[in-house]
Scaffold this motif. Structure first.
Motif, PDB file in Angstrom:
ATOM      1  N   LEU B  61      33.900  31.989   5.201  1.00  0.00           N
ATOM      2  CA  LEU B  61      34.545  32.836   4.800  1.00  0.00           C
ATOM      3  C   LEU B  61      34.991  34.209   5.319  1.00  0.00           C
ATOM      4  CD1 LEU B  61      36.019  33.513   1.761  1.00  0.00           C
ATOM      5  CD2 LEU B  61      33.795  34.436   1.070  1.00  0.00           C
ATOM      6  N   ILE B  62      33.680  34.496   6.078  1.00  0.00           N
ATOM      7  CA  ILE B  62      33.700  35.763   6.979  1.00  0.00           C
ATOM      8  C   ILE B  62      34.605  35.594   7.986  1.00  0.00           C
ATOM      9  CG2 ILE B  62      32.412  37.188   8.359  1.00  0.00           C
ATOM     10  CD1 ILE B  62      31.284  37.827   5.624  1.00  0.00           C
ATOM     11  N   SER B  63      34.692  34.618   8.887  1.00  0.00           N
ATOM     12  CA  SER B  63      35.517  34.272   9.813  1.00  0.00           C
ATOM     13  C   SER B  63      37.130  34.403   9.403  1.00  0.00           C
ATOM     14  CB  SER B  63      35.479  32.737  10.367  1.00  0.00           C
ATOM     15  OG  SER B  63      34.285  32.744  10.761  1.00  0.00           O
ATOM     16  N   GLY B  66      37.740  38.046   8.518  1.00  0.00           N
ATOM     17  CA  GLY B  66      37.601  39.083   9.732  1.00  0.00           C
ATOM     18  C   GLY B  66      38.960  38.871  10.526  1.00  0.00           C
ATOM     19  N   PHE B  67      39.293  37.656  10.927  1.00  0.00           N
ATOM     20  CA  PHE B  67      40.527  37.339  11.351  1.00  0.00           C
ATOM     21  C   PHE B  67      41.724  37.999  10.899  1.00  0.00           C
ATOM     22  CE2 PHE B  67      43.570  34.398  13.160  1.00  0.00           C
ATOM     23  CZ  PHE B  67      43.133  34.474  14.462  1.00  0.00           C
ATOM     24  N   ILE B  68      41.715  37.850   9.588  1.00  0.00           N
ATOM     25  CA  ILE B  68      42.946  38.328   8.984  1.00  0.00           C
ATOM     26  C   ILE B  68      43.029  39.942   8.966  1.00  0.00           C
ATOM     27  CG2 ILE B  68      44.194  38.617   6.468  1.00  0.00           C
ATOM     28  CD1 ILE B  68      43.266  35.645   6.015  1.00  0.00           C
ATOM     29  N   VAL B  69      41.785  40.581   8.655  1.00  0.00           N
ATOM     30  CA  VAL B  69      41.816  42.118   8.890  1.00  0.00           C
ATOM     31  C   VAL B  69      42.334  42.603   9.959  1.00  0.00           C
ATOM     32  CG1 VAL B  69      40.114  43.756   8.753  1.00  0.00           C
ATOM     33  CG2 VAL B  69      40.158  42.255   6.940  1.00  0.00           C
ATOM     34  N   GLY B  70      42.121  41.847  10.928  1.00  0.00           N
ATOM     35  CA  GLY B  70      42.256  42.085  12.448  1.00  0.00           C
ATOM     36  C   GLY B  70      43.714  41.984  12.669  1.00  0.00           C
ATOM     37  N   PRO B 104      31.677  46.547   9.102  1.00  0.00           N
ATOM     38  CA  PRO B 104      30.550  46.610   7.912  1.00  0.00           C
ATOM     39  C   PRO B 104      31.110  46.372   6.322  1.00  0.00           C
ATOM     40  CG  PRO B 104      30.383  48.169   9.739  1.00  0.00           C
ATOM     41  CD  PRO B 104      31.826  47.704  10.008  1.00  0.00           C
ATOM     42  N   LEU B 105      32.205  47.111   6.169  1.00  0.00           N
ATOM     43  CA  LEU B 105      32.642  47.286   4.799  1.00  0.00           C
ATOM     44  C   LEU B 105      33.102  45.990   4.187  1.00  0.00           C
ATOM     45  CD1 LEU B 105      32.459  49.751   3.029  1.00  0.00           C
ATOM     46  CD2 LEU B 105      34.535  50.509   3.292  1.00  0.00           C
ATOM     47  N   VAL B 106      33.914  45.434   4.994  1.00  0.00           N
ATOM     48  CA  VAL B 106      34.675  44.202   4.585  1.00  0.00           C
ATOM     49  C   VAL B 106      33.555  43.199   4.479  1.00  0.00           C
ATOM     50  CG1 VAL B 106      36.080  42.239   5.294  1.00  0.00           C
ATOM     51  CG2 VAL B 106      36.660  44.628   5.563  1.00  0.00           C
ATOM     52  N   ASP B 166      33.048  41.931  13.357  1.00  0.00           N
ATOM     53  CA  ASP B 166      33.805  42.726  14.113  1.00  0.00           C
ATOM     54  C   ASP B 166      34.373  42.059  15.312  1.00  0.00           C
ATOM     55  OD1 ASP B 166      32.724  44.888  12.973  1.00  0.00           O
ATOM     56  OD2 ASP B 166      31.199  45.439  14.116  1.00  0.00           O
ATOM     57  N   PHE B 167      33.740  41.021  15.812  1.00  0.00           N
ATOM     58  CA  PHE B 167      34.236  40.341  16.921  1.00  0.00           C
ATOM     59  C   PHE B 167      35.442  39.442  16.523  1.00  0.00           C
ATOM     60  CE2 PHE B 167      34.387  35.835  19.097  1.00  0.00           C
ATOM     61  CZ  PHE B 167      34.652  36.304  20.322  1.00  0.00           C
ATOM     62  N   VAL B 168      35.403  38.781  15.343  1.00  0.00           N
ATOM     63  CA  VAL B 168      36.433  38.043  14.907  1.00  0.00           C
ATOM     64  C   VAL B 168      37.608  38.663  14.693  1.00  0.00           C
ATOM     65  CG1 VAL B 168      37.443  36.521  13.240  1.00  0.00           C
ATOM     66  CG2 VAL B 168      35.006  36.057  13.968  1.00  0.00           C
ATOM     67  N   ALA B 169      37.538  39.990  14.020  1.00  0.00           N
ATOM     68  CA  ALA B 169      38.820  40.955  13.760  1.00  0.00           C
ATOM     69  C   ALA B 169      39.279  41.178  15.091  1.00  0.00           C
ATOM     70  CB  ALA B 169      38.128  42.055  12.990  1.00  0.00           C
ATOM     71  N   LEU B 170      38.527  41.744  15.850  1.00  0.00           N
ATOM     72  CA  LEU B 170      39.179  41.915  17.181  1.00  0.00           C
ATOM     73  C   LEU B 170      39.671  40.900  17.982  1.00  0.00           C
ATOM     74  CD1 LEU B 170      35.921  44.168  18.684  1.00  0.00           C
ATOM     75  CD2 LEU B 170      38.368  44.989  17.956  1.00  0.00           C
TER      76      LEU B 170
END
Lengths: 250, 265
Positions: B61-63, B66-70, B104-106, B166-170
């Motif tokens: 879920l986090i992956s 994070g990916f979509i947010v990035g 952190p927030l997401v 952070d890493f996945v979003a980047l």
């Protein structure tokens, strides 16, 4: 007269304006089974929860194996709890653990230096004693109501308690399973030489398992004695009606 | 000890009295956690089990999130930057936004929904089915086994999940930037690390520790004090999510003020 293992003197307990126990006295002698009968909400479970320190009384004394439960510090209370087996109304098996893990839980936390083999042997012995060795790897959700009750009893027996407390052991079960549970209570009594308190409103269970009855009504034990003494000559209307609404085989 | 009814007369109005009583109970719950966390026996096996549940099981879920947010944040920011001919600043902008706030927030909000509700519901159902009482009568400290392990696990795992997010979003951002601006991975991450400071990373980690603790303690508190059967379990799960999300935003706001003050020193 045998040694008293439980002695309740003038026990009072209220929840807000609701006075559940209004100064009750009860003794349990070594090796006997006392059945506490009463309507739902009469305070039967409150009484045994005070015995194990899950609740504290407002006044009065609860002495178990010679110790005043209210005055015990955590360590001493835990030591006392190990001598008391508590079979809960809904079995209270840990949902996220298998039957084996449920039985292992109190064992590993309270008996140190047990080898894996010794633990497994003990678990198998307990499951055999309740007639359910095949359930060892099952989850509680896969068991029937009667099986859950039996596993609950096995989990309490694994620490070799001196006193067994059964909270509504036959509640919600069919008559045949009820009889099996009643027989199990008697077998446990014989095999492990425990003293027991059975909380129930099922008179068949009371008759089959109990040496003495105590009827808890309106916060007081209204009648005490053998099953015959309590019910055959009952003069108290509420005690009589309690008998009349239960089906008893003669 | 099982919960007992309080028969004292309310000092102020019932609601205000209940509110302050709730605050006092919550404070005592937090205090008890800190008293018990350093006291043996330690439930290491259960702690590892909870870390696995909270950390590893949240990864899919986090992956995805994070990916979509990035990707989305990069896409949304591009037009504004392009207007000023500053689309080359995208990696810097995204890295600052992700590391300082969004990561952190997401992560915390998702964990509050997934982990907080599951802790609240699990402990709540254990409470109403007397499993907690069963632990207590078998001479096991249920607070230590259930609460200390879960709160410690969220406090450890949320910061790790934040770093991962952070890493996945980047990475999501990089794919977007690479597709549109033809920026290489090395250049992208060179700009990323050039923009973020030591303070950004430390404040993000400390904030995540606080978020993790909040999610764990609120979920456990709500579950441990749930009443009224299955209805109470639902309420415990629901209020665990709502309260922890609310507290996370308050903490984010406070953290922002503190970090800005440090930055301006």
């Amino acid at each position: 007269m045998k040694e008293k293992v439980v002695e309740a003197i003038g026990l009072k307990k209220s929840f807000g304006d609701l006075h559940v126990l209004k100064g009750v006295d009860l003794d349990l002698h070594r090796g006997e089974t006392v059945v506490i009968l009463g309507k739902s909400g009469a305070g039967k479970s409150v009484f045994i929860k005070i015995m194990v320190g899950l609740l504290t009384q407002d006044s009065g004394v609860m002495r178990v194996l010679g110790q005043d439960v209210e005055k015990l510090k955590t360590k001493a209370l835990n030591a006392l709890r190990l001598k008391i087996g508590f079979s809960f109304q809904n079995s209270a098996l840990y949902d996220s653990m298998t039957v084996k893990e449920n039985l292992e839980f109190p064992l590993v936390r309270n008996i140190k230096n047990l080898s894996r083999k010794e633990k497994d042997l003990k678990i198998e012995e307990m499951l055999d004693s309740v007639g359910l060795p095949q359930t060892i790897n099952q989850m509680p959700s896969e068991l029937s109501g009667g099986q859950k009750k039996r596993i609950g009893v096995a989990r309490t027996l694994i620490l070799n308690p001196e006193i067994m407390l059964y909270d509504e052991p036959t509640a919600g079960l069919d008559p045949i399973t009820c009889m099996d549970i009643n027989n199990l209570i008697n077998e446990v009594q014989e095999r492990y030489r425990t003293s027991s308190i059975v909380i129930t409103h099922d008179l068949t269970c009371a008759k089959v398992t109990g040496d003495r009855m105590a009827v808890l009504l309106d916060g007081q034990f209204r009648s005490k004695g053998s099953f015959q003494e309590v019910f055959s000559k009952a003069e108290d209307e509420q005690v009589k009606s309690f008998y009349d609404y239960n089906f008893i085989e003669s | 000890m099982a919960e007992e009814a309080d028969d004292r007369k309310p000092l102020l109005s019932k609601k205000i009295d209940k509110f302050f009583k709730g605050l006092a109970d919550a404070w005592n719950f937090v205090r008890r956690y800190f008293q018990e966390v350093f006291m043996p026996p330690f439930e290491f096996k259960e702690l590892i089990h909870q870390c696995y549940r909270i950390g590893v099981e949240s990864l899919p879920l986090i992956s995805l999130t994070g990916f979509i947010v990035g990707i989305v944040f990069t896409n949304q920011s591009r037009p504004s930057l392009s207007e000023f001919g500053a689309s080359s600043w995208l990696p810097s902008l995204i890295s600052i936004a992700v590391v300082r706030a969004m990561g952190p927030l997401v992560t915390a909000l998702i964990a509050a929904g997934k982990v907080g509700s599951s802790i609240g519901a699990e402990i709540g159902s254990m409470k109403v089915t007397e499993q907690i009482d069963a632990m207590e009568v078998s001479a096991t400290n249920p607070f230590k086994f259930l609460v200390v392990t879960r709160v410690t696990a969220t406090t450890i795992m949320i910061p790790l999940l934040v770093m991962y997010t952070d890493f996945v979003a980047l990475m999501g951002s990089f794919l977007n930037v690479n597709a549109n601006e033809m920026v290489s991975l090395t250049t992208f991450f060179f700009q990323v690390f050039e923009s973020i400071t030591f303070l950004d990373i430390w404040s993000s980690v400390l904030k995540s520790i606080l978020f993790g603790f909040t999610i764990g303690i609120v979920g456990c508190y709500k579950g441990y004090n749930s009443t009224k059967g299955t209805e109470g379990v639902g309420r415990a799960a629901n209020s665990a999510v709502v309260i922890s999300m609310f507290l996370i935003f308050i903490e984010e706001l406070l953290a922002l003020q503190i970090v800005n003050a440090i930055r301006n020193m």
